[in-house]
Each structure stands twice: as C-alpha cells, then as structure tokens.
Design a protein around this motif. Structure first.
Motif, short mmCIF file in Angstrom:
data_model
loop_
_atom_site.label_atom_id
_atom_site.label_comp_id
_atom_site.label_asym_id
_atom_site.label_seq_id
_atom_site.Cartn_x
_atom_site.Cartn_y
_atom_site.Cartn_z
N LEU A 150 31.90 20.87 49.91
CA LEU A 150 31.38 20.94 48.55
C LEU A 150 30.94 19.55 48.10
O LEU A 150 31.26 18.55 48.73
CB LEU A 150 32.47 21.45 47.59
N SER A 151 30.24 19.49 46.98
CA SER A 151 29.94 18.19 46.38
C SER A 151 31.13 17.82 45.49
O SER A 151 31.96 18.67 45.17
CB SER A 151 28.67 18.27 45.53
N GLN A 152 31.19 16.57 45.08
CA GLN A 152 32.26 16.15 44.17
C GLN A 152 32.20 16.94 42.86
O GLN A 152 33.22 17.37 42.35
CB GLN A 152 32.18 14.64 43.89
N ASN A 153 30.98 17.14 42.36
CA ASN A 153 30.83 17.89 41.11
C ASN A 153 31.32 19.33 41.25
O ASN A 153 31.87 19.89 40.30
CB ASN A 153 29.37 17.89 40.64
N GLU A 154 31.10 19.94 42.43
CA GLU A 154 31.57 21.32 42.65
C GLU A 154 33.09 21.38 42.78
O GLU A 154 33.71 22.37 42.40
CB GLU A 154 30.94 21.90 43.92
N LEU A 155 33.68 20.31 43.30
CA LEU A 155 35.13 20.30 43.52
C LEU A 155 35.90 20.00 42.23
O LEU A 155 36.92 20.65 41.96
CB LEU A 155 35.46 19.26 44.60
N ILE A 156 35.41 19.08 41.43
CA ILE A 156 36.11 18.71 40.19
C ILE A 156 36.07 19.89 39.21
O ILE A 156 35.05 20.53 39.01
CB ILE A 156 35.48 17.44 39.57
N GLY A 157 37.24 20.19 38.69
CA GLY A 157 37.37 21.29 37.74
C GLY A 157 37.84 22.59 38.37
O GLY A 157 38.24 23.53 37.68
N ARG A 158 37.80 22.66 39.70
CA ARG A 158 38.27 23.88 40.38
C ARG A 158 39.77 24.01 40.26
O ARG A 158 40.50 23.03 40.33
CB ARG A 158 37.92 23.84 41.87
N GLU A 159 40.21 25.25 40.11
CA GLU A 159 41.65 25.52 40.07
C GLU A 159 42.20 25.57 41.48
O GLU A 159 41.62 26.19 42.36
CB GLU A 159 41.93 26.86 39.36
N ILE A 160 43.33 24.91 41.67
CA ILE A 160 43.97 24.89 42.98
C ILE A 160 44.52 26.27 43.31
O ILE A 160 44.57 26.67 44.46
CB ILE A 160 45.06 23.78 42.99
N ALA A 161 44.94 27.03 42.30
CA ALA A 161 45.52 28.36 42.53
C ALA A 161 44.48 29.47 42.52
O ALA A 161 44.81 30.63 42.38
CB ALA A 161 46.58 28.65 41.46
N SER A 162 43.23 29.11 42.71
CA SER A 162 42.16 30.11 42.69
C SER A 162 42.08 30.87 44.02
O SER A 162 42.20 30.27 45.09
CB SER A 162 40.82 29.43 42.42
N PRO A 163 41.85 32.19 43.95
CA PRO A 163 41.69 32.96 45.19
C PRO A 163 40.41 32.62 45.95
O PRO A 163 40.22 33.08 47.07
CB PRO A 163 41.66 34.42 44.72
N CYS A 164 39.54 31.77 45.36
CA CYS A 164 38.32 31.37 46.09
C CYS A 164 38.66 30.52 47.32
O CYS A 164 37.87 30.42 48.24
CB CYS A 164 37.35 30.63 45.18
N TRP A 165 39.87 29.92 47.34
CA TRP A 165 40.29 29.15 48.51
C TRP A 165 40.74 30.14 49.58
O TRP A 165 41.72 30.84 49.42
CB TRP A 165 41.45 28.21 48.19
N LYS A 166 40.01 30.21 50.66
CA LYS A 166 40.40 31.08 51.78
C LYS A 166 41.12 30.20 52.79
O LYS A 166 40.48 29.46 53.54
CB LYS A 166 39.17 31.76 52.38
N ALA A 167 42.43 30.27 52.76
CA ALA A 167 43.24 29.39 53.59
C ALA A 167 44.08 30.20 54.56
O ALA A 167 44.54 31.30 54.24
CB ALA A 167 44.13 28.52 52.72
N ILE A 168 44.26 29.64 55.77
CA ILE A 168 45.11 30.28 56.77
C ILE A 168 46.10 29.28 57.34
O ILE A 168 45.89 28.07 57.28
CB ILE A 168 44.29 30.92 57.93
N LYS A 169 47.17 29.84 57.91
CA LYS A 169 48.16 29.03 58.62
C LYS A 169 47.73 28.91 60.07
O LYS A 169 46.80 29.58 60.51
CB LYS A 169 49.54 29.69 58.52
N GLU A 170 48.46 28.09 60.82
CA GLU A 170 48.11 27.88 62.23
C GLU A 170 48.18 29.16 63.05
O GLU A 170 47.46 29.32 64.02
CB GLU A 170 49.04 26.83 62.86
N ASP A 171 49.06 30.10 62.64
CA ASP A 171 49.18 31.34 63.39
C ASP A 171 48.12 32.37 63.00
O ASP A 171 48.12 33.50 63.49
CB ASP A 171 50.59 31.94 63.23
N GLY A 172 47.21 32.00 62.09
CA GLY A 172 46.12 32.88 61.70
C GLY A 172 46.42 33.75 60.48
O GLY A 172 45.54 34.45 60.00
N THR A 173 47.65 33.71 59.98
CA THR A 173 48.00 34.50 58.81
C THR A 173 47.51 33.80 57.54
O THR A 173 47.27 32.60 57.54
CB THR A 173 49.52 34.75 58.71
#
Length: 195
Positions: A28-51
């Motif tokens: 993302l750009s800095q402008n796109e990142l600033i203001g985003r919520e850390i607890a937002s479901p838009c973050w698609k994150a996985i663990k090392e085991d793929g879960t």
C-alpha cells in the motif's frame, strides 16, 4: 533508510504513522495505510501452518490490549494484489500515566527466507522419498562416524528407527569395517577424492 517497516497504532487501534518500508511490505501507499484499523477484517492474515491468524491474536492487538511486548511473531499477510508477504512482527507499548497510549510495531519482510526454507523442506522430503524407495542400503554419517541419515532399508537391516538417538557406525558395523569407512570419509573430506 530503515530496512524494517514501522507503524504506530493509536489507542483507538488505528495506524497513526508509518514509514515507506511498512507501506511497501503491505503493498500500500503510506496514505492508504495511515488511518486503517488494525482490527479490520480487510487484513487477510495466516499463520505458518496456513490457518487463519485471528485478529485477536495479532501481536499489535495483544500489545494494545495488554501492554505485553510481542517478539518475532511470524505472520503471512495477503497484499491487495493477492501476493502473500511473510513477516516477523514485533510490537511494544507506549505508556502515558500507566495506560497504553499507543503501540509501535516493526515488520521484517522474510518472504524470500520463508520461500527458501519451504523449497529446502520440499527438497528434503523428495530426497527422503527417493532414498526410502531405493533398493540399496543408504546412509550418511559425519566425519566422526555418527549416523545422520539412513534410508528405511538400512534401518530395517540394522534394527534402527528414524528419529532414534544418533548411533555411531561402530555400533552398526564391525570395528574393522567402521574404521575403513571412517578412514575413507576423512580422506574424501580432506581431498575431495573418493577412495
């Protein structure tokens, strides 16, 4: 220029500041990142085991809610272009009057390292599969004669189990044969020439 991506998250859980490297790691750009919520479901994150990496377990969320420092947590984050970025995350609380006022998090992009490790694991699995399907006895020992690998045929013949405590070739072969193997191994290690 910092190699690490760095973000500051305010008490409301929003990204208040970031460096260029953090924006690049997230795609993302800095402008796109600033203001985003850390607890937002838009973050698609996985663990090392793929879960799925639950939002409640994000290092930044834990630090924001508890003040507890988080170190070297591995996360995979899907960038907007669909590419997966692997990172090591550290987060630390900033206090004001005994309360967590903000969290500073750093991100090291370990995508290339993770891919190299995955390729190594695949290569090791292919090697083991090949060796265990071989009709020949096969083993590898270090220069001191400690067995570090043997295929299933060799293990069956000598009553050894994979993962068993390291044995010396002197416990498997006769003393004369073990000494010959050691002598030949040391010669090969020193000169590079087979005996």
């Amino acid at each position: 220029t910092l190699f690490e991506g760095v973000v500051m998250i305010n008490a409301e859980g929003k990204i208040a500041a970031c460096n260029n490297r953090a924006a690049a790691i997230f795609g993302l750009s800095q402008n796109e990142l600033i203001g985003r919520e850390i607890a937002s479901p838009c973050w698609k994150a996985i663990k090392e085991d793929g879960t799925i990496f639950p939002l409640s377990e994000f290092p930044v969320m834990i630090t924001l809610q508890t003040g507890v420092l988080q170190n070297s947590i591995t996360m995979g984050i899907e960038k907007p272009n669909g590419e997966l970025s692997w990172m090591l995350v550290n987060s630390q609380a900033i206090y004001n009057d005994g309360k967590v006022e903000a969290v500073v998090a750093s991100f090291n992009d370990i995508t290339a390292i993770k891919h190299a490790n995955d390729r190594t694991k695949e290569s090791e699995a292919l090697f083991r599969t090949f060796m265990n399907n071989s009709t020949a006895y096969a083993w590898i020992c270090d220069e001191d004669g400690n067995l570090i690998y043997f295929n299933s045929l060799f293990g069956e013949a000598h009553h050894l189990n994979e993962g068993e405590q390291v044995k010396h070739i002197g416990e498997v072969f006769s003393e004369k044969i073990a000494e010959k193997f050691l002598r030949n191994n040391k010669k090969f290690i020193k000169t590079g020439e087979p005996s």
